[in-house]
Design a protein around this motif. Structure first.
Motif, PDB file in Angstrom:
ATOM      1  N   ARG A 158       0.839  -1.201   0.000  1.00 59.07           N
ATOM      2  CA  ARG A 158       0.000   0.000   0.000  1.00 59.07           C
ATOM      3  C   ARG A 158       0.875   1.252   0.000  1.00 59.07           C
ATOM      4  NH1 ARG A 158      -3.229  -0.224   5.064  1.00 59.07           N
ATOM      5  NH2 ARG A 158      -1.419  -1.353   5.816  1.00 59.07           N
ATOM      6  N   THR A 159       0.260   2.383  -0.331  1.00 57.98           N
ATOM      7  CA  THR A 159       0.994   3.649  -0.349  1.00 57.98           C
ATOM      8  C   THR A 159       1.315   4.108   1.074  1.00 57.98           C
ATOM      9  OG1 THR A 159      -0.986   5.032  -0.265  1.00 57.98           O
ATOM     10  CG2 THR A 159      -0.192   4.392  -2.465  1.00 57.98           C
ATOM     11  N   ARG A 160       2.278   5.001   1.168  1.00 54.57           N
ATOM     12  CA  ARG A 160       2.618   5.587   2.477  1.00 54.57           C
ATOM     13  C   ARG A 160       1.385   6.247   3.095  1.00 54.57           C
ATOM     14  NH1 ARG A 160       6.261   2.660   3.451  1.00 54.57           N
ATOM     15  NH2 ARG A 160       8.186   2.784   2.311  1.00 54.57           N
ATOM     16  N   ALA A 161       0.582   6.911   2.276  1.00 53.55           N
ATOM     17  CA  ALA A 161      -0.621   7.568   2.788  1.00 53.55           C
ATOM     18  C   ALA A 161      -1.571   6.542   3.397  1.00 53.55           C
ATOM     19  CB  ALA A 161      -1.315   8.349   1.679  1.00 53.55           C
ATOM     20  N   GLU A 162      -1.772   5.416   2.741  1.00 55.30           N
ATOM     21  CA  GLU A 162      -2.647   4.375   3.291  1.00 55.30           C
ATOM     22  C   GLU A 162      -2.096   3.849   4.615  1.00 55.30           C
ATOM     23  OE1 GLU A 162      -4.614   1.768  -0.125  1.00 55.30           O
ATOM     24  OE2 GLU A 162      -2.483   2.193  -0.536  1.00 55.30           O
ATOM     25  N   LEU A 163      -0.803   3.641   4.651  1.00 51.34           N
ATOM     26  CA  LEU A 163      -0.185   3.150   5.884  1.00 51.34           C
ATOM     27  C   LEU A 163      -0.385   4.151   7.015  1.00 51.34           C
ATOM     28  CD1 LEU A 163       3.124   1.828   4.304  1.00 51.34           C
ATOM     29  CD2 LEU A 163       1.232   0.432   5.161  1.00 51.34           C
ATOM     30  N   ASP A 164      -0.163   5.431   6.709  1.00 50.03           N
ATOM     31  CA  ASP A 164      -0.284   6.467   7.730  1.00 50.03           C
ATOM     32  C   ASP A 164      -1.731   6.684   8.172  1.00 50.03           C
ATOM     33  OD1 ASP A 164       2.448   6.895   7.644  1.00 50.03           O
ATOM     34  OD2 ASP A 164       2.312   8.675   6.367  1.00 50.03           O
ATOM     35  N   TRP A 165      -2.666   6.670   7.238  1.00 47.03           N
ATOM     36  CA  TRP A 165      -4.047   7.025   7.549  1.00 47.03           C
ATOM     37  C   TRP A 165      -4.914   5.842   7.961  1.00 47.03           C
ATOM     38  CZ3 TRP A 165      -4.424  10.213   2.425  1.00 47.03           C
ATOM     39  CH2 TRP A 165      -3.671  11.376   2.576  1.00 47.03           C
ATOM     40  N   VAL A 166      -4.606   4.652   7.445  1.00 42.74           N
ATOM     41  CA  VAL A 166      -5.480   3.496   7.679  1.00 42.74           C
ATOM     42  C   VAL A 166      -4.898   2.545   8.716  1.00 42.74           C
ATOM     43  CG1 VAL A 166      -6.683   1.567   6.585  1.00 42.74           C
ATOM     44  CG2 VAL A 166      -6.369   3.698   5.326  1.00 42.74           C
ATOM     45  N   GLY A 167      -3.594   2.348   8.705  1.00 44.17           N
ATOM     46  CA  GLY A 167      -2.971   1.472   9.688  1.00 44.17           C
ATOM     47  C   GLY A 167      -1.872   0.624   9.089  1.00 44.17           C
ATOM     48  N   ARG A 168      -1.026   0.117   9.978  1.00 37.10           N
ATOM     49  CA  ARG A 168       0.140  -0.677   9.594  1.00 37.10           C
ATOM     50  C   ARG A 168       0.074  -2.048  10.266  1.00 37.10           C
ATOM     51  NH1 ARG A 168       2.783   4.440   8.978  1.00 37.10           N
ATOM     52  NH2 ARG A 168       4.400   4.215   7.407  1.00 37.10           N
ATOM     53  N   ILE A 169       0.832  -2.971   9.691  1.00 37.84           N
ATOM     54  CA  ILE A 169       0.978  -4.309  10.265  1.00 37.84           C
ATOM     55  C   ILE A 169       2.369  -4.389  10.877  1.00 37.84           C
ATOM     56  CG2 ILE A 169       1.053  -6.772   9.763  1.00 37.84           C
ATOM     57  CD1 ILE A 169      -0.889  -6.171   7.426  1.00 37.84           C
ATOM     58  N   PRO A 170       2.469  -4.735  12.154  1.00 36.71           N
ATOM     59  CA  PRO A 170       3.792  -4.811  12.787  1.00 36.71           C
ATOM     60  C   PRO A 170       4.725  -5.766  12.044  1.00 36.71           C
ATOM     61  CG  PRO A 170       2.045  -5.088  14.415  1.00 36.71           C
ATOM     62  CD  PRO A 170       1.394  -5.112  13.064  1.00 36.71           C
ATOM     63  N   ASP A 171       5.945  -5.319  11.827  1.00 33.86           N
ATOM     64  CA  ASP A 171       7.023  -6.105  11.226  1.00 33.86           C
ATOM     65  C   ASP A 171       6.846  -6.414   9.747  1.00 33.86           C
ATOM     66  OD1 ASP A 171       8.430  -6.206  13.699  1.00 33.86           O
ATOM     67  OD2 ASP A 171       7.118  -7.850  14.330  1.00 33.86           O
ATOM     68  N   ALA A 172       5.846  -5.834   9.095  1.00 36.32           N
ATOM     69  CA  ALA A 172       5.707  -6.024   7.651  1.00 36.32           C
ATOM     70  C   ALA A 172       6.771  -5.195   6.931  1.00 36.32           C
ATOM     71  CB  ALA A 172       4.318  -5.605   7.185  1.00 36.32           C
ATOM     72  N   VAL A 173       7.205  -5.684   5.788  1.00 41.42           N
ATOM     73  CA  VAL A 173       8.078  -4.928   4.900  1.00 41.42           C
ATOM     74  C   VAL A 173       7.160  -4.012   4.096  1.00 41.42           C
ATOM     75  CG1 VAL A 173       9.688  -5.077   2.960  1.00 41.42           C
ATOM     76  CG2 VAL A 173       9.749  -6.816   4.768  1.00 41.42           C
TER      77      VAL A 173
END
Length: 150
Positions: A47-62
């Motif tokens: 996903r895009t950086r914006a999606e990661l920042d706004w929607v959420g991240r998965i711990p330890d994912a590349v």
């Protein structure tokens, strides 16, 4: 190793049924289990950086964007970034919002010599519901798998 073998076999059978040119396809829950069980496995969130920042991240994912934000243009450095961060011999699980970009990433990685590429069906947010909203039907978050808001 029985559980891991069973999960990968199921993913491969699913991939063959879908006519996929890569190793297979996993549900989010299956992908999480494979990630935990397969030594050296990597979950690659495209996903895009914006999606990661706004929607959420998965711990330890590349995290490697498939498309760049803003504009949605393809990331010309996707494969070089993947090669720097993920071993070609690893089991690689690709995830995006809904499973479409991760399919493209799995295809590209397979063409580049990665032999154990899997798409995470439903992605992070899942399919749209009757009201055209995500995060209600399927997906990593809806499955209750680890994630955090940054």
């Amino acid at each position: 190793m029985g559980k891991l073998t069973d999960l990968l076999q199921l993913a491969q059978e699913r991939g063959q049924a879908l006519g996929l040119p890569y190793a297979g396809a996993l549900t989010p829950t299956e992908a999480s289990q494979v990630w935990q069980l397969a030594p050296g496995a990597k979950l690659v969130d495209v996903r895009t950086r914006a999606e990661l920042d706004w929607v959420g991240r998965i711990p330890d994912a590349v995290e490697i964007e498939w498309n760049q934000y803003p504009g949605g243009t393809p990331n010309p450095n996707f494969l070089p970034q993947l090669k720097r961060q993920v071993d070609r011999e690893a089991v690689v699980l690709f995830l995006c919002r809904s499973g479409a970009r991760s399919d493209q990433a799995a295809r590209a990685a397979t063409a580049a010599g990665y032999n154990a590429c899997y798409n995470v069906l439903e992605g992070f947010e899942g399919d749209k519901d009757a009201n055209e909203q995500r995060n209600k039907v399927g997906g990593w978050r809806q499955a209750g798998l680890p994630w955090y808001q940054s």
